[in-house]
Write an enzyme that holds these catalytic residues in place. Sequence first.
Site, PDB file in Angstrom:
ATOM      1  N   CYS A 114      -4.325  13.792 -15.942  1.00 61.41           N
ATOM      2  CA  CYS A 114      -5.277  13.229 -15.277  1.00 61.41           C
ATOM      3  C   CYS A 114      -6.625  14.175 -15.208  1.00 61.41           C
ATOM      4  O   CYS A 114      -7.585  13.985 -15.011  1.00 61.41           O
ATOM      5  CB  CYS A 114      -4.908  12.828 -13.787  1.00 61.41           C
ATOM      6  SG  CYS A 114      -3.628  11.575 -13.775  1.00 61.41           S
ATOM      7  N   HIS A 250     -11.786  12.794  -9.895  1.00 62.09           N
ATOM      8  CA  HIS A 250     -10.798  11.799 -10.345  1.00 62.09           C
ATOM      9  C   HIS A 250     -10.449  10.974  -9.491  1.00 62.09           C
ATOM     10  O   HIS A 250     -10.363  11.114  -8.241  1.00 62.09           O
ATOM     11  CB  HIS A 250      -9.592  12.866 -10.695  1.00 62.09           C
ATOM     12  CG  HIS A 250      -8.232  12.122 -11.067  1.00 62.09           C
ATOM     13  ND1 HIS A 250      -8.397  11.022 -12.047  1.00 62.09           N
ATOM     14  CD2 HIS A 250      -7.088  12.245 -10.711  1.00 62.09           C
ATOM     15  CE1 HIS A 250      -7.147  10.588 -12.116  1.00 62.09           C
ATOM     16  NE2 HIS A 250      -6.438  11.275 -11.281  1.00 62.09           N
ATOM     17  N   ASN A 280      -5.848   4.244 -10.653  1.00 60.44           N
ATOM     18  CA  ASN A 280      -6.037   5.624 -11.210  1.00 60.44           C
ATOM     19  C   ASN A 280      -5.715   5.631 -12.804  1.00 60.44           C
ATOM     20  O   ASN A 280      -4.578   5.019 -13.256  1.00 60.44           O
ATOM     21  CB  ASN A 280      -4.740   6.440 -10.548  1.00 60.44           C
ATOM     22  CG  ASN A 280      -4.820   8.019 -11.153  1.00 60.44           C
ATOM     23  OD1 ASN A 280      -5.236   8.252 -12.133  1.00 60.44           O
ATOM     24  ND2 ASN A 280      -3.913   8.794 -10.549  1.00 60.44           N
TER      25      ASN A 280
HETATM   26  O1  UT7 Z   1      -3.572  11.274 -10.709  1.00 58.75           O
HETATM   27  C1  UT7 Z   1      -2.531  12.310 -10.641  1.00 58.75           C
HETATM   28  C2  UT7 Z   1      -2.772  12.904  -9.144  1.00 58.75           C
HETATM   29  N1  UT7 Z   1      -1.932  11.670  -8.405  1.00 58.75           N
HETATM   30  C3  UT7 Z   1      -2.256  11.629  -7.154  1.00 58.75           C
HETATM   31  O2  UT7 Z   1      -3.080  12.331  -6.852  1.00 58.75           O
HETATM   32  C4  UT7 Z   1      -1.354  10.929  -6.336  1.00 58.75           C
HETATM   33  C5  UT7 Z   1      -1.120  11.788  -5.262  1.00 58.75           C
HETATM   34  N2  UT7 Z   1      -0.447  10.915  -4.091  1.00 58.75           N
HETATM   35  C6  UT7 Z   1      -0.721  10.095  -3.340  1.00 58.75           C
HETATM   36  O3  UT7 Z   1      -1.725   9.236  -3.658  1.00 58.75           O
HETATM   37  C7  UT7 Z   1       0.076   9.453  -2.218  1.00 58.75           C
HETATM   38  O4  UT7 Z   1       1.031  10.362  -1.872  1.00 58.75           O
HETATM   39  C8  UT7 Z   1       0.691   8.115  -2.267  1.00 58.75           C
HETATM   40  C9  UT7 Z   1      -0.430   6.804  -2.549  1.00 58.75           C
HETATM   41  C10 UT7 Z   1       1.357   7.924  -3.798  1.00 58.75           C
HETATM   42  C11 UT7 Z   1       1.768   7.723  -1.237  1.00 58.75           C
HETATM   43  O5  UT7 Z   1       1.079   7.853  -0.206  1.00 58.75           O
HETATM   44  P1  UT7 Z   1       1.556   8.609   1.153  1.00 58.75           P
HETATM   45  O6  UT7 Z   1       1.045   8.235   2.512  1.00 58.75           O
HETATM   46  O7  UT7 Z   1       2.113  10.020   0.645  1.00 58.75           O
HETATM   47  O8  UT7 Z   1       3.219   7.534   1.412  1.00 58.75           O
HETATM   48  P2  UT7 Z   1       4.563   8.241   1.207  1.00 58.75           P
HETATM   49  O9  UT7 Z   1       4.861   8.509  -0.327  1.00 58.75           O
HETATM   50  O10 UT7 Z   1       4.767   9.151   2.370  1.00 58.75           O
HETATM   51  O11 UT7 Z   1       5.388   6.830   1.621  1.00 58.75           O
HETATM   52  C12 UT7 Z   1       5.297   6.424   3.116  1.00 58.75           C
HETATM   53  C13 UT7 Z   1       6.198   4.976   3.067  1.00 58.75           C
HETATM   54  C14 UT7 Z   1       7.378   5.439   2.705  1.00 58.75           C
HETATM   55  O12 UT7 Z   1       8.549   4.795   3.557  1.00 58.75           O
HETATM   56  P3  UT7 Z   1       9.324   5.524   4.533  1.00 58.75           P
HETATM   57  O13 UT7 Z   1      10.146   6.624   3.880  1.00 58.75           O
HETATM   58  O14 UT7 Z   1       8.541   6.213   5.240  1.00 58.75           O
HETATM   59  O15 UT7 Z   1      10.234   4.349   5.076  1.00 58.75           O
HETATM   60  C15 UT7 Z   1       7.576   4.976   1.292  1.00 58.75           C
HETATM   61  O16 UT7 Z   1       8.807   4.412   0.813  1.00 58.75           O
HETATM   62  O17 UT7 Z   1       5.842   4.122   2.262  1.00 58.75           O
HETATM   63  C16 UT7 Z   1       6.905   3.569   1.354  1.00 58.75           C
HETATM   64  N3  UT7 Z   1       6.266   3.048   0.202  1.00 58.75           N
HETATM   65  C17 UT7 Z   1       5.705   1.785   0.055  1.00 58.75           C
HETATM   66  N4  UT7 Z   1       5.606   0.864   0.837  1.00 58.75           N
HETATM   67  C18 UT7 Z   1       4.969  -0.226   0.523  1.00 58.75           C
HETATM   68  C19 UT7 Z   1       5.961   3.778  -0.909  1.00 58.75           C
HETATM   69  N5  UT7 Z   1       5.328   3.035  -1.802  1.00 58.75           N
HETATM   70  C20 UT7 Z   1       5.089   1.730  -1.315  1.00 58.75           C
HETATM   71  C21 UT7 Z   1       4.579   0.638  -1.665  1.00 58.75           C
HETATM   72  N6  UT7 Z   1       4.552  -0.274  -0.741  1.00 58.75           N
HETATM   73  N7  UT7 Z   1       3.971   0.366  -3.025  1.00 58.75           N
END
Ligand code: UT7
Length: 323
Positions: A114, A250, A280
């Site tokens: 990225c 980005h 992304n």
């Molecule tokens: O380009 C390279 C760089 N990449 C990035 O910069 C990405 C960096 N990370 C992010 O953008 C975020 O961490 C994400 C968008 C990937 C995730 O957001 P988050 O607020 O960190 O969510 P999380 O991973 O803590 O997930 C929260 C909850 C989880 O459930 P529990 O464990 O709280 O019950 C996940 O299982 O959301 C759940 N979850 C989803 N729910 C519905 C994860 N993906 C999904 C989904 N739909 N697609």
Amino acid sequence: MTIRAVVKGVGHYLPARVVPNSEFESFLDTSDEWIKSRSGIERRHFAAEDETTSDLATNAAQNALKDAGIRIEDVDAIIVATSTADLTFPSAATMVQANLGMTKGFAFDVQAVCAGFVFALANANALIVSGQAKTALVIGAETFSRILNWEDRTTCVLFGDGAGALILQADDGEGTNADRGVLATDLNSDGRYRDILYVDGGVSTKTTGHLKMEGKEVFRHAVDKLAQTAHTSLDKLGLTGDDVDWIVPHQANIRIIKGTAKKMKVPMERVVVTVQDHGNTSAASIPLALSVGKANGQIKQGDLVVTEAIGGGLAWGSVVLRW
Ligand code: UT7
């Protein structure tokens, strides 16, 4: 007199197929609401079955050449930032070179995921200021849809396909911050973090593999490292966030974009945001945003622009340029 690598044109290309968040609801336990609120993404484009990264790159390049009013005969270097080249080799850049009918000069790919476009831009700038190229076509192009695991809701809803391109050309500057062109760059990587964002396949493992990400961990690194690299580049020029007309970050997550702008003390009115429409697109996201930002009248000649990106590696960096 100082040689500067000045932006002469910009263009982009997006595949025709637009996929709204709602489409994922039919085969995954997810929702438009979750995707929008956690990432800011509303839709993304996916390439057609027979459409490759070099096809997207070629279309973006043609648009950039048109915007610059420059013929391909006048280009002496093509750099494509990509992690999803058509073939293991040759480079996507040589395919673009052939597609554009360019038979001299040189072409190569840069792979910094990225952060790839920032790395490519810094390389193109170095080639131009050292006199090895006069006019460079710098492209970010990706088909991340090819490496997504459609059963993994934590990753497949976040990425999209697309391409953006810039034409950089050598111009004489005064050696001051008022010059147009690339003014400062900062590149970093730290392979200790390679396991938090990677593809679990490749030539030596004899598989294509799928993207894997510990989103929370990447997020934690992102805001700090992005603000830090932007400040490092600005510090080299004795500038601060106050001097910045546009941050063109980005486009991974609106929360990362907002958090970084806040750390840089730049209001969101001065940030180009396209994540809602593109998702992304990895190395393509910054040139796509530059092209959209110019087309919609945000970025104008003379504006001070800061680009910053982070991705797999981890690799991260920034470029400050006057448009
Ligand atoms: O380009 C390279 C760089 N990449 C990035 O910069 C990405 C960096 N990370 C992010 O953008 C975020 O961490 C994400 C968008 C990937 C995730 O957001 P988050 O607020 O960190 O969510 P999380 O991973 O803590 O997930 C929260 C909850 C989880 O459930 P529990 O464990 O709280 O019950 C996940 O299982 O959301 C759940 N979850 C989803 N729910 C519905 C994860 N993906 C999904 C989904 N739909 N697609």
